[in-house]
Design an enzyme around this catalytic site. Structure first.
Site, mmCIF file in Angstrom:
data_model
loop_
_atom_site.group_PDB
_atom_site.id
_atom_site.type_symbol
_atom_site.label_atom_id
_atom_site.label_comp_id
_atom_site.label_asym_id
_atom_site.label_seq_id
_atom_site.Cartn_x
_atom_site.Cartn_y
_atom_site.Cartn_z
ATOM 1 N N HIS C 57 0.955 -1.161 0.193
ATOM 2 C CA HIS C 57 -0.112 0.066 0.070
ATOM 3 C C HIS C 57 0.828 1.298 -0.207
ATOM 4 O O HIS C 57 0.454 2.494 0.318
ATOM 5 C CB HIS C 57 -1.064 -0.025 1.204
ATOM 6 C CG HIS C 57 -1.991 -0.970 1.514
ATOM 7 N ND1 HIS C 57 -2.807 -1.481 0.485
ATOM 8 C CD2 HIS C 57 -1.932 -2.234 2.311
ATOM 9 C CE1 HIS C 57 -3.339 -2.613 0.869
ATOM 10 N NE2 HIS C 57 -3.017 -2.926 1.729
ATOM 11 N N HIS C 219 -7.473 -4.116 -0.194
ATOM 12 C CA HIS C 219 -6.686 -5.297 -0.241
ATOM 13 C C HIS C 219 -7.132 -6.207 -1.432
ATOM 14 O O HIS C 219 -6.819 -7.544 -1.442
ATOM 15 C CB HIS C 219 -7.455 -6.457 0.876
ATOM 16 C CG HIS C 219 -6.549 -5.792 2.102
ATOM 17 N ND1 HIS C 219 -7.008 -6.329 3.311
ATOM 18 C CD2 HIS C 219 -5.741 -4.709 2.448
ATOM 19 C CE1 HIS C 219 -6.242 -5.687 4.287
ATOM 20 N NE2 HIS C 219 -5.465 -4.654 4.004
HETATM 21 MG MG LIG Z 1 -6.741 -11.111 4.615
#
Ligand SMILES: [Mg+2]
Ligand SMILES: Nc1ncnc2c1ncn2[C@@H]1O[C@H](COP(=O)(O)OP(=O)(O)O)[C@@H](O)[C@H]1O
Ligand SMILES: Nc1ncnc2c1ncn2[C@@H]1O[C@H](COP(=O)(O)OP(=O)(O)O)[C@@H](O)[C@H]1O
Ligand SMILES: [Mg+2]
Ligand SMILES: [Mg+2]
Ligand SMILES: [Mg+2]
Lengths: 195, 331, 331, 195
Positions: C57, C219
């Site tokens: 990230h 994610h």
């Molecule tokens: Mg996870």
């Protein structure tokens, strides 16, 4: 002989040819360059045709409009060289409503001179300058323009087969460019099919 | 096409309008031309620094306007040169009596149009000088250095030219320092995936899943050599070697580096690259004084990166590190 | 897979090593743990600010260490929480007697591991408090605000918490301001293309050429709603409306905005977005005091973006604008 | 009865099953979550098996090793909850070399308690806690462990068909989750095929 009416019909024909050749021009440029040659030629000719109603009997003025069209629509080398050429041609033809053969030859000579000067290229570098040079030579003893344009631009392609392109980013590819047509020269030849 | 855009024909206009609206303290539209961006507050009594070039490379070119950086920029269409008229407007807007230095990348259209614009503004009495940045070592041999393209190294030239101009230096001195910077910079890049032109809606070139291009151009044009994809370390070693073969450095020389993403390549990969670059230079006892890692000169969402080496001593070092105000630069 | 990496198993280690090598004046490895990054120079007499979370990230999380920002960060594997031990080490390293504030995103693994780490370090005598950032309005209704995930808005919380801590404020005051910030932030995002996990080598999800996902997770998990791709303006209008339905603002309220690229989406598109956001808020007479446009919280090379609104008044405004030293932030 | 030898064989079998189910676990998680459940389970079990030579007669110590394995390898909710559970189980079994039926039931009760506490969930939220709860109930009057694990985890999936998942990001999908198995419950069921 060239006048407003003939010029208009030339640009109409060129535009049609540019439309149908759009992808092939881009592709030719894409092999060694940034693939925008079709964009440059089409957008420039479109802009000229959009302004064609403003054409007057003053051929100098008409070429000025053509130059402005290419200035406005093109940011690539080809378009810029054409824009500069049209600008210088326009200066020569200021006030004239008709061009005789000599003046037509002079149009191409002005374009060639402008391109070599602004493009900082030499004859033999395998660029549109070489095609123009051959056109000029042939025009000296042939007034069948359509025939001259077609044969000269075709012969230019043939003459340079096996020779390296020496300008722009094409230069980076060295020997690879021997087998390839210069995209600008290729496009000039295709465009003559309009006539 | 997966772009967050409106009409592709308005791509450039809308993005620069967004830039100006987002940072009104830094950027402003020129009064006479919507394709020319100037500083929000015009400086007095300094050499103006002007650049220009195609769109699609943000933060290059417009982004680097700001105190200690550029004064004005002519904004072309995507990957296309700005027009003579736009460049002339940028020059006029940047001038305040001390002359204007044009700093641009070595691309056919840009070079020709700047030349013409300088002639026009010259005839109006504005003194200009031009530095054509040519840092891409893949695009021509060292013997033909003047023919090299300008890529990410250009930003270092913007920075030092902008910084010395801010001190009130003359056009001559500004030009000399920018030229020195231009000769002290080497860049080489790789592309791993193409970008999509908003108008065309399709990739600029095709590249298969296991290939990369060495020496890619920031206009989406093919590189000089297509190779099988390699692991990062051998790839970076190869790129470092090419740079060092081109630009001999000695032990204890001081440099800055820039590891620049072409767009999609994430910071993580840039840092994996940077780790290896640091290791390579450490072995040679070359001192990396500062590392610039990020997206400095992009081709929209192209994936790939470039490594730039900037040999800094004396004034170059001083002006590289002097303070500037630009949203895309941390001092 | 077109990534510039070595062994995918070393992706995290190599990228943070590159980060530390590239900015040795800012970042340092913790002595006891290679997955914990601290400031290069440890501060005295201030509350420590700690974060932690998955890798992939950048600049989140590690990147925001620096003066006026964070003190230490526990670095998990790609998209995975750091371990309890790593978090405990980060807390120990950040503490210098005045206690530690943990600021983290609301993700199951992270929340549980931080809780455990705080218990362990608490038993060693370190006072901690925790702010769990929950700014993603797509991930839960306003009634369940505490269950919302943390995404880009997290960086604003880092900033104000880091800034007030730098003044020597107490843990209590730092916690209070960070909590206030957390309640004053709303984010919503869209994903247009997935990212590739280095170990898996393939996209995290499939999305067809004419679709986008509203409310994507950082994610790589699917968003709440898949829609046909739209032009930028109606899309942005929709996102702004959702934010304003969630967080009522009045005329003359002052806000900061962040338009964040998930990775591949270029700056040009962020500015096209920002242009419209500015127009929308101008109509409502809401004052955008500052715009942060760029890659602040990414999912590697995912394409897409998020819009964050931060209502700033009083101390929030003061500490958002106070000076900080971090390679990923311009003051 | 559970001892070191049986525990070792259990983890060997689970690892094999986790390998062959890797993609299906990731896929189940990917429908509503981040798609890492296969990774979490496989890596955790691999790490346990890598350390299996360190197992001793002290079952408390063995579970501590298991906990450390999951702490080290997993950053996702499932792995973290398992790590915490193993840690608490390890405390209860400290010094014991064998577990009788009552102690085996207690292992599951400890896991359930830990998961509800640390996960801040309730029974009925459609998570692995619900599967464990059913296992515990069935274990009360059935000592055929393999049978209990299989039937309980299967029944748990059935009981929750048509009910919404109430935790984590799965919650965001609202009604969509009614038709889907909770990935953790799904994985527990599949893993029981190992026995
Ligand atoms: Mg996870
Ligand atoms: N400096 C130059 N001198 C002469 N002709 C040139 C020059 N540069 C480009 N050309 C001609 O233009 C063609 C390429 O045009 P274009 O695609 O517009 O260039 P680019 O995109 O590289 O700026 C070449 O094939 C060549 O014929
Ligand atoms: N807070 C919780 N309480 C109970 N069980 C949970 C909780 N969070 C996750 N789980 C279980 O773990 C599974 C998801 O695990 P995992 O993929 O590791 O989570 P994530 O990647 O979202 O952190 C869920 O299907 C559920 O059964
Ligand atoms: Mg071209
Ligand atoms: Mg071009
Ligand atoms: Mg998961």
């Amino acid at each position: 002989m060239l006048n407003k009416k003939i010029l208009i019909s030339i640009f109409e024909k060129l535009l049609n040819k540019a439309k149908s050749s759009y992808d092939s021009f881009n592709a030719a440029d894409g092999q060694i360059g940034d693939g925008d040659l079709g964009v440059t030629i089409l957008h420039g000719l479109e802009e000229i045709n959009n302004n064609i109603s403003k054409f007057t009997d003053d051929m100098g003025f008409n070429f000025k409009l053509c130059s402005q069209a290419f200035v406005k629509k093109s940011g690539s080398s080809f378009g810029t060289l054409i824009a500069f050429s049209f600008m210088n041609i326009s200066k020569n033809l200021k006030g004239k409503s008709e061009c005789n053969h000599e003046e037509i030859v002079n149009i191409f000579e002005t374009a060639l001179k402008t391109i070599l000067e602004r493009g900082k290229t030499n004859l033999g570098d395998k660029t549109i300058a070489d095609s123009l040079n051959l056109i000029i030579n042939k025009l000296k003893d042939n007034q069948n323009y359509s025939e001259v344009f077609k044969t000269a631009t075709k012969q230019a392609l043939q003459d340079f087969k096996g020779k390296k392109i020496k300008i722009g980013r094409a230069r980076m590819f060295e020997d690879k460019t021997k087998d390839l047509d210069d995209p600008g020269m290729f496009a000039l030849n295709r465009l003559t099919e309009a006539f | 096409m997966k772009k967050i855009i409106n009409d592709p024909g308005n791509f450039v206009e809308e993005s620069i309008e967004g830039l100006v609206k987002s940072h009104p303290d830094i950027y402003s539209f020129a009064k006479d031309n919507r394709r020319v961006i100037t500083r929000a507050t015009k400086e007095k009594n300094k050499v103006g620094i002007v650049t220009g070039g195609g769109s699609g490379h943000l933060p290059v070119f417009t982004g680097y306007i700001g105190k200690g950086f550029l004064d004005a920029c002519a904004v072309g269409s995507v990957f296309a040169s700005p027009s003579v008229e736009q460049i002339a407007s940028a020059i006029r807007n940047a001038d305040n009596g001390k002359g204007v230095l044009c700093v641009l990348g070595n691309y056919g259209g840009d070079v020709m149009n700047f030349e013409m614009a300088c002639e026009i503004t010259g005839s109006e009495g504005i003194k200009t000088k031009t530095v054509i940045v040519a840092d891409d070592i893949a695009s021509a041999s060292i013997e033909e250095k003047l023919k090299r393209r300008g890529i990410a190294g250009m930003i270092f030239v913007f920075k030092v030219a902008g910084a010395i101009a801010e001190t009130g230096a003359s056009l001559e001195d500004t030009f000399n320092l920018a030229s020195l910077a231009n000769n002290s910079i080497r860049t080489i890049g790789v592309a791993v995936s193409p970008c999509i032109l908003p108008e065309a809606g399709k990739p600029t070139f095709e590249i298969s899943d296991d290939e990369i291009e060495i020496g890619m151009g920031i206009h989406g044009e093919p590189g000089i050599k297509r190779e099988k994809i390699r692991k990062a370390d051998p790839l970076v070693d190869d790129l470092c070697k090419r740079i060092l073969d081109d630009f001999r450095l000695k032990s204890n020389d001081e440099i800055a580096i820039m590891i620049n993403s072409l767009g999609a390549t994430p910071l993580e990969e840039l840092y994996i690259t940077s780790k290896r670059v640091h290791e390579n230079f450490l072995k040679l006892n070359i001192k990396i004084i500062k590392s610039y890692i990020g997206r400095y000169a992009t081709s929209m969402e192209m994936a790939g990166m470039s490594i730039t080496l900037f040999k800094i001593d004396g004034d170059l070092k001083k002006y590289l590190f002097s303070k500037s105000e630009c949203p895309f630069w941390t001092n």
